[in-house]
Write an enzyme that holds these catalytic residues in place. Structure first.
Site, short mmCIF file in Angstrom:
data_model
loop_
_atom_site.label_atom_id
_atom_site.label_comp_id
_atom_site.label_asym_id
_atom_site.label_seq_id
_atom_site.Cartn_x
_atom_site.Cartn_y
_atom_site.Cartn_z
N THR A 70 -0.76 -19.16 -2.18
CA THR A 70 -1.29 -19.13 -0.84
C THR A 70 -2.77 -17.94 -1.25
O THR A 70 -2.28 -16.90 -1.82
CB THR A 70 -0.79 -18.51 0.39
OG1 THR A 70 0.30 -19.57 0.60
CG2 THR A 70 -1.46 -18.31 1.41
N LEU A 97 1.56 -12.86 1.28
CA LEU A 97 1.43 -14.46 1.14
C LEU A 97 2.01 -14.81 -0.07
O LEU A 97 2.45 -14.18 -1.08
CB LEU A 97 -0.07 -14.49 0.88
CG LEU A 97 -1.39 -14.21 2.06
CD1 LEU A 97 -2.39 -14.56 1.77
CD2 LEU A 97 -0.76 -14.93 3.32
N ASP A 98 2.33 -16.18 -0.02
CA ASP A 98 3.16 -16.61 -1.28
C ASP A 98 2.12 -16.82 -2.35
O ASP A 98 0.94 -16.68 -2.32
CB ASP A 98 3.48 -18.15 -0.88
CG ASP A 98 4.44 -18.32 0.34
OD1 ASP A 98 4.98 -17.53 0.78
OD2 ASP A 98 4.48 -19.48 1.04
N LEU A 99 3.02 -16.86 -3.62
CA LEU A 99 2.04 -17.10 -4.73
C LEU A 99 0.98 -18.13 -4.72
O LEU A 99 0.07 -17.59 -5.46
CB LEU A 99 3.09 -17.50 -5.88
CG LEU A 99 2.59 -17.75 -7.42
CD1 LEU A 99 2.34 -16.44 -8.01
CD2 LEU A 99 3.75 -18.54 -8.33
#
Length: 230
Positions: A105, A101-103
């Site tokens: 998210t 997952l993105d930073l």
């Protein structure tokens, strides 16, 4: 089993560092300091390192983590905290995240040391569904449902995305289920229809939903039934 291999399997140490520590007299076997990395131990041997009795973990490990915002899904990162700093487990270097997952998210992250299991989840061939709660900068028009179901072209992509299921939850809120894992896919899908994602939370992978009792930053082991879902 060789003593240096056993030490590696019980920790994050490399083989060379394990050998060095053994030669320095840092490892005790059955109450006696052993300085030979090739020393053979058996199942009854009691091995101590740093005053701790070491044991090999039995079988693979599987965890569910509620990822908070501000953490990266990497084992190491020079600029940001990693999700592995939220775990308290032995031999952390053997674990990996299943689908990052993105930073910014939040939500469901799976962590394991079982490569075949994680491949069944992340491989495009298996089309494992991922469901996200999405908050948008602008209202989402109802025609986005059919657009996403048909697939959309992402910037710098030559093929449409696979059919995705969009459920509108509010004027600027939706639930989106995708069956692939392109880079920043959810954000790019909404960008393709002129909208911007301002909040993103993964609720589910396949049929496995994030445990509602887990607060952000908390984790637990998966049950046998949950592991068998993939």
């Amino acid at each position: 089993m060789r003593l240096d291999k056993f030490l590696c399997d019980c920790s994050d140490l490399t083989r060379s560092l394990a050998g060095k520590l053994i030669r320095q007299g840092e490892v005790v076997v059955d109450g006696i300091v052993v300085k030979q990395p090739a020393f053979h131990i058996n199942e009854q041997s009691q091995v101590e390192f740093d005053g701790v009795l070491l044991t090999l973990s039995q079988g693979n490990r599987y965890f569910m983590l509620h990822k908070p915002e501000g953490y990266v899904c990497s084992n190491e990162d020079p600029d940001h905290a990693t999700v592995f700093q939220l775990l308290d487990e032995p031999a952390m270097g053997k674990l990996h995240v299943v689908g990052r997952l993105d930073l910014d998210t939040t939500g469901l992250v799976l962590v394991t040391d079982d490569g075949q299991w994680s491949h069944r989840i992340t491989s495009p061939r298996h089309e494992c569904a991922k469901t996200y709660r999405v908050w948008l900068a602008d209202p989402v028009h109802s025609d986005a449902i059919s657009l996403f179901a048909d697939g959309v072209f992402l910037r710098n992509e030559t093929d449409k995305t696979r059919p995705a299921q969009l459920e509108l939850l509010g004027e600027c809120e939706a639930r989106l289920t995708i069956h692939e894992g392109k880079y920043h896919q959810v954000k790019r899908m909404f960008a393709s229809i002129g909208n911007k994602v301002v909040g993103l939370h993964r609720e589910q992978i396949g049929t496995l939903a994030l445990d509602e009792t887990l607060a952000p930053g908390e984790y637990r082991e998966l049950t046998a039934e949950e592991i068998a879902l993939f």
